[in-house]
Design a protein around this motif. Structure first.
Motif, PDB file in Angstrom:
ATOM      1  N   GLN A 539       0.833  -1.211   0.000  1.00 19.61           N
ATOM      2  CA  GLN A 539       0.000   0.000   0.000  1.00 19.61           C
ATOM      3  C   GLN A 539       0.866   1.258   0.000  1.00 19.61           C
ATOM      4  OE1 GLN A 539      -2.683  -0.317   3.328  1.00 19.61           O
ATOM      5  NE2 GLN A 539      -3.833  -2.020   2.431  1.00 19.61           N
ATOM      6  N   GLU A 542       2.354   1.655  -3.431  1.00 21.32           N
ATOM      7  CA  GLU A 542       1.357   2.174  -4.384  1.00 21.32           C
ATOM      8  C   GLU A 542       1.245   3.697  -4.261  1.00 21.32           C
ATOM      9  OE1 GLU A 542      -3.090   0.853  -5.933  1.00 21.32           O
ATOM     10  OE2 GLU A 542      -2.214  -0.026  -4.128  1.00 21.32           O
ATOM     11  N   ASP A 546       2.238   6.555  -7.069  1.00 25.12           N
ATOM     12  CA  ASP A 546       1.299   7.621  -7.441  1.00 25.12           C
ATOM     13  C   ASP A 546       1.963   8.983  -7.359  1.00 25.12           C
ATOM     14  OD1 ASP A 546      -1.063   6.342  -8.206  1.00 25.12           O
ATOM     15  OD2 ASP A 546      -1.725   6.057  -6.139  1.00 25.12           O
ATOM     16  N   HIS A 755      -1.111   4.816 -15.099  1.00 26.80           N
ATOM     17  CA  HIS A 755      -1.953   4.143 -14.101  1.00 26.80           C
ATOM     18  C   HIS A 755      -1.905   2.627 -14.291  1.00 26.80           C
ATOM     19  CE1 HIS A 755      -5.227   3.733 -11.207  1.00 26.80           C
ATOM     20  NE2 HIS A 755      -5.867   2.962 -12.062  1.00 26.80           N
ATOM     21  N   GLN A 756      -1.942   2.187 -15.540  1.00 23.84           N
ATOM     22  CA  GLN A 756      -1.865   0.750 -15.822  1.00 23.84           C
ATOM     23  C   GLN A 756      -0.508   0.168 -15.385  1.00 23.84           C
ATOM     24  OE1 GLN A 756      -2.920   0.422 -20.051  1.00 23.84           O
ATOM     25  NE2 GLN A 756      -4.815  -0.592 -19.425  1.00 23.84           N
ATOM     26  N   LYS A 758       1.346   1.273 -12.914  1.00 22.80           N
ATOM     27  CA  LYS A 758       1.313   1.169 -11.454  1.00 22.80           C
ATOM     28  C   LYS A 758       0.548  -0.077 -11.015  1.00 22.80           C
ATOM     29  CE  LYS A 758      -1.846   2.842  -9.022  1.00 22.80           C
ATOM     30  NZ  LYS A 758      -2.869   3.660  -8.360  1.00 22.80           N
ATOM     31  N   ASN A 759      -0.625  -0.300 -11.606  1.00 25.93           N
ATOM     32  CA  ASN A 759      -1.414  -1.482 -11.254  1.00 25.93           C
ATOM     33  C   ASN A 759      -0.660  -2.767 -11.578  1.00 25.93           C
ATOM     34  OD1 ASN A 759      -3.483   0.125 -10.348  1.00 25.93           O
ATOM     35  ND2 ASN A 759      -4.712  -0.047 -12.207  1.00 25.93           N
ATOM     36  N   THR A 762       2.113  -3.360  -8.867  1.00 26.61           N
ATOM     37  CA  THR A 762       1.611  -3.799  -7.562  1.00 26.61           C
ATOM     38  C   THR A 762       1.004  -5.194  -7.630  1.00 26.61           C
ATOM     39  OG1 THR A 762      -0.457  -2.580  -7.997  1.00 26.61           O
ATOM     40  CG2 THR A 762       1.236  -1.466  -6.696  1.00 26.61           C
ATOM     41  N   GLU A 763       0.323  -5.513  -8.738  1.00 33.53           N
ATOM     42  CA  GLU A 763      -0.264  -6.854  -8.869  1.00 33.53           C
ATOM     43  C   GLU A 763       0.826  -7.918  -8.970  1.00 33.53           C
ATOM     44  OE1 GLU A 763      -2.849  -6.629 -12.228  1.00 33.53           O
ATOM     45  OE2 GLU A 763      -4.255  -5.264 -11.232  1.00 33.53           O
TER      46      GLU A 763
END
Length: 834
Positions: A539, A542, A546, A755-756, A758-759, A762-763
């Protein structure tokens, strides 16, 4: 019987197969994947490179090690000091593969007759196989990027010591396609010529025939201009070469039925082999030399020239070019064919080094040189490029009386042509080094590796390298470029060997711990605590990402405002020609047929989408470079330092838990977890680099998609004053799209790409680390069973891991001794003997 997702039976061989798991998260899901060669870039970026063959059979024989004589031959291009370092790294890697292979065989034997294999053991076996089959070195691609006639082929010939290997001519363009030259373990000279597929040629044929559709309403003057258009001449030339005289007068359907003049192999690959370099050169010449226009005769080789998209040349073991280096001759402007143009861009992007080639007469200016420099800098932004250098060719050329007249008064007297050439070359180095560094500083982060290089400019002469009538071999700087190549390869070999041994050591730690039956009852609680800690840290990661990506928002907004205020002026400059519309009608049509992009062999590259978005790129380039840099964190604006901080935080936590709660009976597992975190997060860098290109190009791609209807409408226009009408359509269409928010949509799409990313990060982190912790836990999944004893392999691997530091220290010591001896030795410079 075992579950289908866990085991497969190969009836023909009567052995079990466990399909290789490509990632940690899949180890528990049972999904089937096939191991592939580790990628430097996305699979499609390696045009022409054969995939690494992997048999899915778990019980296959691992890769055979090289014979000692073969390994020694690989390093012939290096001085003795560097050879010693490379041999030590090679020996480390070879012994590591042997340990991994022995461990692999023991594990296979221990589970051979089992109906059910625990997921942890499956994971181990697949990871072992992946490491055993992992290539020892990903190739280093060095792109030679320059205008036609700049001397790229001559330079490659000099570097590989084969005077006329690639075609060289002072009269016209010579190399007509991308040519890759590397050395290998083969005994012969070999070339593979890759052709366009049938579908790719049909696409080009359709565009060529559209381009050649002559409007009936043209007057005599307009008709003459139409015939002289560069795009039209090139289209006629290609069709005539491929189908024969009269092909340009036929339509698309007629040409589809026509028989080509040359024979096209069904494999779309032509392989040439020869014992000698000259023999292969003669065979290869017709395929890669640009044929003169108006020349309608030729061999079968020249007749299929329009189909050729890539040529790969492999030299035998070389004393000059080490195995693992690929020299790429890249044409300066791309290609009208979409597939070849896409390959042109991707070839630039996969190069880790770009040499911008410019001859001495054109280096001081000109639009072509600036365009190539800008494209090289963009490759640093969007691709894998880390080093850019300017290589000035033909530096033996100098008109002495003119040089002496323009030379500043008061300088030391010049006694000869040679002294004048050396003085001029040194001056060029100082001037261009300063200009290039200033240009790079405006676009790249201040701590970029390329800016740390003291030498960004090389002045070379291929002609003098062979003749040595004016300059010595050292003064031609060809040996200096070879040293540049060796230095890059040695550095990469050191980094990859270190990473390989470290990763193997971590895997042996886990393998040995799987055989351990002494598990503490409270260990599950420790892993549960780690899971909670990991979730909290993810978290935080992330949020940090950002904040990092938020730095791009303001430059994007400023760039959009700048683009809105300047797009009319930029488009106008692209649509105006000094000689009016004469000959420009069909060029503009070619631009529209290719959605705003036209690459000619004689004109500069035209890219309306990139030109229109240039004001945005000028604003975001410095910040974009900072986000994707790999230096130390400063203000939180770089991505990789956040991932490194996350890694260190997890490793410290695991060490802390291990010390506090007593993993004393399972210290191997703690060490494995720490090592595996490095492997997981280390793999993220490649993923980020592959996504970087898509993010960077999202602006121009977005604009191209929005303007596509305008391009299609303009491409259909024929008749009188068609050129002006096409321009009007483009102007009106662009005005409308800008009014409807074209630049704002481009901004949103780039932010969405961030944004993609970053996702995705983290995934991947969450899935991989969660699975790793599950594998390390002794509860609930039956991961532990009695396996073969691998303690001897672990101990040997531990010694190899400890010896990494010793090898690095030895290499540093030898390098220091070599530098000292070079400083103490007398200089080799001086006038050549007459």
């Amino acid at each position: 019987m075992p579950h289908e997702a866990e085991l497969l039976v190969a009836p023909s061989r009567g052995v079990f197969l466990i399909e290789v798991v490509g990632g940690l998260a899949d180890a528990l899901s049972g999904q089937k994947q096939v191991i592939t060669q580790p990628e430097m870039a996305e699979t499609e970026d390696f045009v022409g490179q054969e995939p690494h063959p992997v048999d899915d059979d778990l019980f296959k024989e691992p890769m055979k090690k090289r014979r000692r004589s073969d390994r020694d031959q690989r390093f012939r291009a290096f001085p003795s000091v560097e050879q010693s370092a490379l041999k030590e790294y090679e020996k480390l890697e070879s012994r590591t593969r042997r340990v991994l292979s022995n461990t692999y065989q023991k594990l296979i034997q221990s589970v051979f007759l089992d109906d059910s294999i625990p997921n942890g053991v499956k994971y181990l076996i697949n990871r072992l196989l992946a490491l055993i089959e992992k290539p020892s070195l990903d190739p280093i691609y060095i792109g030679l990027f320059g205008s036609t006639g700049a001397g790229k082929s001559s330079l490659i010939n000099a570097i590989i010591q084969q005077a006329m290997f690639l075609p060289v001519s002072g009269e016209s363009i010579c190399t007509s396609c991308i040519v890759q030259v590397s050395s290998g373990c083969c005994e012969q000279y070999e070339a593979k010529i890759h052709l366009l597929s049938d579908q790719e040629w049909k696409e080009e044929l359709k565009n060529l025939t559209k381009l050649l559709h002559r409007p009936e309403e043209l007057g005599r003057e307009e008709e003459d201009a139409w015939d002289r258009a560069d795009a039209v001449e090139e289209a006629i030339w290609k069709l005539q070469m491929f189908y024969g005289n009269g092909a340009a007068r036929k339509n698309y359907e007629e040409l589809l039925r026509a028989k080509p003049k040359g024979k096209i192999p069904t494999s779309r690959v032509i392989t040439l082999k020869a014992e000698e370099a000259g023999e292969l050169s003669l065979k290869l010449d017709p395929y890669i030399r640009t044929q003169r226009r108006g020349w309608d005769e030729g061999s079968a080789e020249t007749q299929i020239w329009p189909l050729i998209k890539l040529v790969e040349v492999t030299l035998p073991k070389s004393e000059l070019i080490p195995e693992g280096v690929v020299l790429v001759d890249i044409p300066g402007t791309g290609d009208f064919n979409s597939k070849r143009d896409e390959m042109w861009r991707k070839t630039i992007d996969k190069c880790s080094v770009i040499w911008l080639i410019s001859d001495i007469e054109r280096v001081s200016g000109g639009r072509a040189h600036e365009d190539l420099l800008n494209e090289s800098i963009r490759a640093c932004q969007r691709g894998f490029c880390r080093d850019v250098a300017l290589v000035v060719t033909k530096t033996d050329k100098l008109h002495l009386p003119e040089y002496l007249r323009e030379r500043q008064v008061g300088s030391q007297a010049i006694q000869s042509q040679r002294e004048a050439v050396l003085e001029r070359n040194e001056m060029i180095k100082l001037q261009r080094n300063k200009v290039l560094k200033e240009k790079l500083k405006r676009k790249l982060p201040a701590d970029s590796r390329v800016l740390e290089d003291s030498e960004l400019v090389y002045t070379v002469s291929a002609q003098e390298y062979w003749q040595q009538a004016l300059l010595t071999e050292e003064e031609t700087e060809i040996p200096k470029l070879r040293e540049y190549i060796r230095r890059r390869l040695l550095d990469k070999k050191r980094r990859m060997a270190t990473k390989y041994v470290t990763e193997a050591f971590g895997l042996l730690l886990l393998t040995d711990s799987f055989s351990c039956t002494d598990n503490l009852p409270n260990e599950y609680l420790h892993v549960s605590g780690l899971r909670r800690f990991v979730e909290e840290e993810i978290q935080l990661l992330e949020k940090a990402i950002d904040q990092c990506f938020a730095h791009i928002v303001q430059p994007l907004q400023e760039g959009v405002r700048s683009a809105r205020s300047s797009y009319r002026r930029i488009l106008g400059a692209c649509l105006v020609r000094s000689r009016g519309n004469q000959g420009f009608h069909q060029t503009l049509k070619a631009v529209c047929l290719k959605n705003g992009i036209y690459a000619s062999r004689t004109l500069g590259r035209i890219d309306l989408n990139e030109a229109i978005t240039q004001p945005i790129y000028e604003q975001i380039d410095p910040v974009f470079g900072v986000i994707f840099r790999s230096g130390k964190p400063t203000d939180g604006s770089a991505l990789m330092p956040h991932i490194d901080a996350f890694k260190h935080s997890l490793q410290e936590k695991m060490t802390e838990i291990g010390i506090r709660n007593g993993w004393k009976y399972d210290s191997y597992k703690k060490s494995f977890l720490i090592q595996e975190i490095s492997a997981i997060l280390g793999g993220l860098e490649g993923h980020i680099l592959r996504k970087k290109r898509r993010i960077y190009e999202s602006l121009s791609t977005s604009v191209q998609n929005d303007l596509k209807p305008c391009y299609e409408e303009a491409a259909q226009i024929t008749g009188k004053k068609a050129c002006e009408r096409m321009k009007d359509v483009l102007r009106r269409g662009l005005d409308q799209q800008v009014a409807e928010g074209m630049f704002e949509r481009a901004q949103e799409r780039m932010q969405h790409q961030f944004h993609q990313l970053k996702n995705g990060i983290t995934e991947k982190v969450k899935g991989s680390i969660t699975t790793m912790l599950t594998l390390a836990s002794s509860q609930g999944d039956g991961l532990y069973k009695e396996l073969a004893d691998v303690k001897s392999e672990y101990k040997e691997m531990e010694k190899l891991h400890r010896s990494l530091r010793e090898v690095a220290e030895n290499a540093l010591l030898r390098r220091g001794m070599q530098d000292f001896l070079l400083r103490m030795s007398p200089s080799k410079s001086g006038p050549p003997k007459t």
